[in-house]
Design an enzyme around this catalytic site. Structure first.
Site, PDB file in Angstrom:
ATOM      1  CE  LYS A   1      -4.458   0.405   2.218  1.00 40.20           C
ATOM      2  NZ  LYS A   1      -5.122   0.456   3.510  1.00 40.20           N
TER       3      LYS A   1
HETATM    4  C1  E4P Z   1      -8.247   1.429   3.158  1.00 40.86           C
HETATM    5  O1  E4P Z   1      -7.581   0.510   2.731  1.00 40.86           O
HETATM    6  C2  E4P Z   1      -8.126   1.976   4.521  1.00 40.86           C
HETATM    7  O2  E4P Z   1      -7.510   1.042   5.369  1.00 40.86           O
HETATM    8  C3  E4P Z   1      -9.450   2.269   5.182  1.00 40.86           C
HETATM    9  O3  E4P Z   1     -10.532   1.912   4.347  1.00 40.86           O
HETATM   10  C4  E4P Z   1      -9.540   3.587   5.841  1.00 40.86           C
HETATM   11  O4  E4P Z   1     -10.830   3.734   6.367  1.00 40.86           O
HETATM   12  P1  E4P Z   1     -11.209   4.790   7.506  1.00 40.86           P
HETATM   13  O5  E4P Z   1     -11.545   6.089   6.842  1.00 40.86           O
HETATM   14  O6  E4P Z   1     -12.413   4.187   8.174  1.00 40.86           O
HETATM   15  O7  E4P Z   1     -10.018   4.902   8.430  1.00 40.86           O
END
Ligand code: E4P
Length: 216
Positions: free
Chosen positions: A85
């Site tokens: 990521k």
């Molecule tokens: C995506 O891969 C992220 O880990 C995640 O969806 C972030 O979500 P949040 O806005 O609930 O922290």
């Protein structure tokens, strides 16, 4: 549509896997930090990688190109199912291109506009993650980015898959499925809520009571 769990919690991952609908997992530094009591970063991650046959996104934590590439190589050596990521910055974009050339799969994260997603796809990202919930939080319509990316990727034949991220409730999943997003990554609670309907519970209760009246 593929279902990913957005968590680093091994119990939630096992429960979702048990339901037979788990295709992958996404994590981020915040989600990992919630499991810090369970062990070191590598211990937490190894448990997840062993449990999930599908792709598992692990995030780099540097903002510098060279260090992100170094971290990505180290993370990807942890398992065949690791996806790196990478935050969508200028260094991040270069990292995505480099990792793509090395055959390492990437997930462009913290994507908040269709132009960011287009650049990620051009750089060769395997996945792009528009954060719909965080856009909704500031009064923008997050799912619009998903709609636009779907159109853009179709227009130009990009192979990059859209992971709808920052999902808050089952309506996000419903909307993503109508748009035709490839993947939704969701907290375990959202998956549970997708299953539930009061009329299902009511129907089961009535069937059970009526069945008791039948002599066996
Ligand atoms: C995506 O891969 C992220 O880990 C995640 O969806 C972030 O979500 P949040 O806005 O609930 O922290």
């Amino acid at each position: 549509m593929k279902i990913f769990l957005d968590t680093a919690n091994i119990d939630e991952i096992r429960k979702a896997k048990g339901l037979g609908v788990l295709d992958g997992v996404t994590t981020n530094p915040t989600l990992i930090s919630k499991e810090a009591h369970r062990g070191t970063f590598k211990e937490i991650v190894r448990e997840i990688l062993d449990e999930v046959p599908g792709p598992v996104s692990l995030e780099v934590t540097s903002l510098r190109y060279e260090e992100m590439v170094r971290q990505a190589e180290e993370l990807s050596s942890l398992g065949k199912n690791v996806v790196i990521k990478v935050p969508l910055t200028s260094d991040g974009l270069r990292v995505i291109k480099t990792l793509n050339e090395k055959g390492i799969r990437t997930n462009a994260t913290l994507v908040f506009s269709s132009n960011q997603g287009l650049l990620a796809a051009k750089a060769g990202a395997t996945y792009v993650s528009p954060f719909v919930g965080r856009l909704d939080d500031i009064g923008e319509y997050g799912m619009r980015v998903v709609e636009d990316l779907k159109t853009i990727f179709t227009n130009y034949g990009f192979k990059t898959e859209i992971i709808v991220a920052s999902v808050r409730h089952p309506i996000h999943v419903y909307e993503a499925s109508l748009i035709g997003a490839h993947i939704v990554t969701m907290p375990y609670q959202v998956l549970e809520r997708m299953l539930q309907h009061p009329k299902t519970d009511e129907g089961i209760q009535r069937f059970m009571e009526d069945w008791k009246k039948v002599r066996q």
